[in-house]
Design a protein around this motif. Structure first.
Motif, PDB file in Angstrom:
ATOM      1  N   SER A   9      -3.239   5.851   7.046  1.00  0.00           N
ATOM      2  CA  SER A   9      -4.521   5.999   6.201  1.00  0.00           C
ATOM      3  C   SER A   9      -4.749   7.468   6.381  1.00  0.00           C
TER       4      SER A   9
ATOM      5  N   ASN B  76      -6.782   0.022   5.687  1.00  0.00           N
ATOM      6  CA  ASN B  76      -5.540  -0.974   5.512  1.00  0.00           C
ATOM      7  C   ASN B  76      -5.970  -2.546   5.253  1.00  0.00           C
TER       8      ASN B  76
ATOM      9  N   PRO C 260      -1.951  -0.331   2.844  1.00  0.00           N
ATOM     10  CA  PRO C 260      -2.892   0.691   2.616  1.00  0.00           C
ATOM     11  C   PRO C 260      -3.455   0.604   1.083  1.00  0.00           C
TER      12      PRO C 260
END
Lengths: 201, 325
Positions: free
Chosen positions: B126, B203, B213
């Motif tokens: 992320s 996610n 993602p």
């Protein structure tokens, strides 16, 4: 070893078939994804670009030339999808401008909802929900998306609690000092009086 | 002292043999590592050391197995919620489309991550994607700010992007996730941060082993107007009648805020699912690793034990044969 190879070969087409639902690039809007992916790969070549919501959605059908006979309704709440692509005859939504009836072929509209009763008419049966608030999008292809924060079937409401709540908020409004408190009390009154009229009307 | 050391190791000792010829070899520092009398350069670790290590590895294996089961049960709880909330953002994307490549001046990247660790690589992914988006949207007159949810992303982003962070929110999962909590959060963010486009990085949960993602874009009402006037993706938006309210702008404002809270709710739930799934697989591979380590240590232990027994026997026999003949 041969068995493993044959298993791999057998597994491949299944994986390819399963991968298809996730790689739906809508025919109408792949260009947004394409420009994004291109820009991404130019700036960050090492990483795969992230996916975007478009790739996870079923595409909507285009506007048909003649008015379809049924309205397709999606009624979603944060906790559940009450109705998902259900074909109905009519829905009546409590828009801020009043009760709005939606039939197939309705003009494309975005409307905000106020607390009130939503009724779904399918043939002869009518299902009523009390919705707190939300939005309704009516698309030109006779798809209606109703997004509400909270919706309950009418038989789950208790008349006594509604009356009590109404009294409570009315007293709060009279004793409110700041604008914020006044607004909150007003909202409480609106919701409870809508509940009241939903139960009685 | 050498005798005591030997006794501690629980070695059998024939009473006839005086310890003296062997002490020379045995007197070594506190951790008894003794040289073998066999080929030169062969050393054996003491069995005590190996046994301690085996005990600790076994405990770790038990802990990671327990953590995996806890993560599995938490996953089951959150997964139903996340799947039910999936219908929430679809109407917005159907109406407003999705424009991740929109060109705006003020970007805000909302990075969603977990508070606790030991969940594999999802938080790093992320953060990497957020930094990628930052880079993508950098240019003259453009600015990108971060809003961080979760301790792990905070730890990573504070290191090099400290000046770009607007808000940090942690301890999201202290109470079970609910729409009211997330909408309050969304309200806070919208109040305190100026934005033209909000990009939410999280996610998405596909399955217990696959987390993708994803970035969802929410545009401010002014940008929506601009894009719909310029045609293209949102060109059809003008054809929609807007009911109620004084102006179209008011409704669009409410719409943008509602869209943000709905998309955030779904994103937070999906990220929570991904976190639990990643933790399950991380703990599973950890237990397996510990199991392998334990097997190897058992082999080493047996080898050491057998070697020490053999050495003892050799000493005894050679001592006895020296006495005899």
């Amino acid at each position: 070893m041969l068995r493993r190879a044959s298993m791999l070969l057998a597994r491949r087409p299944i994986l390819a078939a399963r991968a298809r639902p996730f790689s739906t690039d809508l025919p109408a809007a792949p260009s947004a994804d394409a420009t994004f992916t291109e820009a991404w790969t130019k700036v960050i070549p090492n990483m795969d670009p992230p996916k975007t919501p478009l790739s996870f959605m079923q595409p909507r059908p285009p506007t048909p030339s003649s008015i379809p006979s049924k309205l397709t309704v999606n009624f979603v709440l944060p906790y559940a999808s009450e109705l998902a692509t259900k074909e109905v005859d009519m829905v009546i939504v409590p828009a801020t401008t009043g009760q709005m009836g939606v039939l197939p072929g309705h003009v494309a509209t975005i409307a905000e909802l106020k607390p009130g009763v939503l009724s779904v008419h399918e043939g002869s049966e009518v299902t009523k929900y009390f919705v707190s608030s939300g939005f309704v999008f009516i698309h030109a292809n006779s798809f209606a998306d109703i997004i509400a924060v909270e919706a309950v079937p009418l038989d789950r409401l208790d008349v006594n609690l509604v009356q009590k709540g109404l009294a409570e908020f009315t007293s709060k409004l009279s004793s409110a000092t700041t604008d914020l408190e006044k607004a909150e009390a007003q909202i409480g009154i609106d919701v409870h009086s809508a509940l009241n009229s939903a139960l009685t009307g | 002292m050498a005798m005591a050391a030997l006794r501690r190791e629980g070695r059998r000792f024939a009473p006839l043999i005086a310890p003296r010829p062997i002490t020379a070899v045995r007197s070594s520092p506190i951790v008894p590592t003794h040289e073998d009398e066999g080929p030169i350069g062969v050393r054996y670790i003491s069995t005590q050391v190996v046994r301690n290590r085996m005990k600790s590895v076994k405990n770790i294996q038990k802990i990671t197995k327990a953590m995996k089961m806890v993560a599995a049960s938490k996953l089951r709880a959150v997964q139903t919620k996340a799947e039910n909330s999936r219908g929430l953002w679809q109407p917005f994307t159907a109406l407003l489309g999705d424009l991740p490549s929109v060109d705006v001046k003020k970007n805000v990247v909302v990075t969603i991550s977990s508070d606790k660790g030991l969940c594999g690589g999802i938080n790093s992914t992320s953060v990497k994607i957020s930094k990628g988006i930052y880079k993508l949207n950098s240019g003259p007159e453009k600015e990108t700010k971060y809003v961080i949810l979760g301790e792990k992303a905070k730890a990573q982003l504070v290191r090099d992007s400290k000046k770009d962070i607007e808000l940090i929110i942690t301890e999201l999962q202290k109470n079970p996730l609910s729409y009211t909590q997330v909408s309050v959060l969304a309200d806070e963010i919208l109040k305190n941060v100026e934005y033209d486009a909000l990009r939410i990085v999280f996610n998405k949960f596909h399955s217990v082993v696959s987390f993708v993602p994803t970035v969802s874009t929410v545009l401010s009402p002014e940008i929506v107007e601009r894009e719909s006037e310029s045609g293209g993706k949102l060109g059809e938006l003008d054809s929609y009648e807007v009911e109620g309210g004084e102006t179209k702008g008011e409704i669009l404002q409410n719409l943008a805020e509602f869209q943000f809270s709905c998309v955030m709710f779904n994103a937070v739930l999906e990220n929570a699912c991904s976190e639990q799934g990643a933790r399950m697989s991380a703990m599973d591979s950890s237990s397996r690793n510990a199991g392998d380590m334990l097997d190897r240590l058992t082999l080493t232990y047996n080898r050491t034990r057998q070697a020490s027994i053999t050495t003892e026997l050799i000493e005894i026999i050679s001592g006895a044969s020296a006495l005899e003949g």
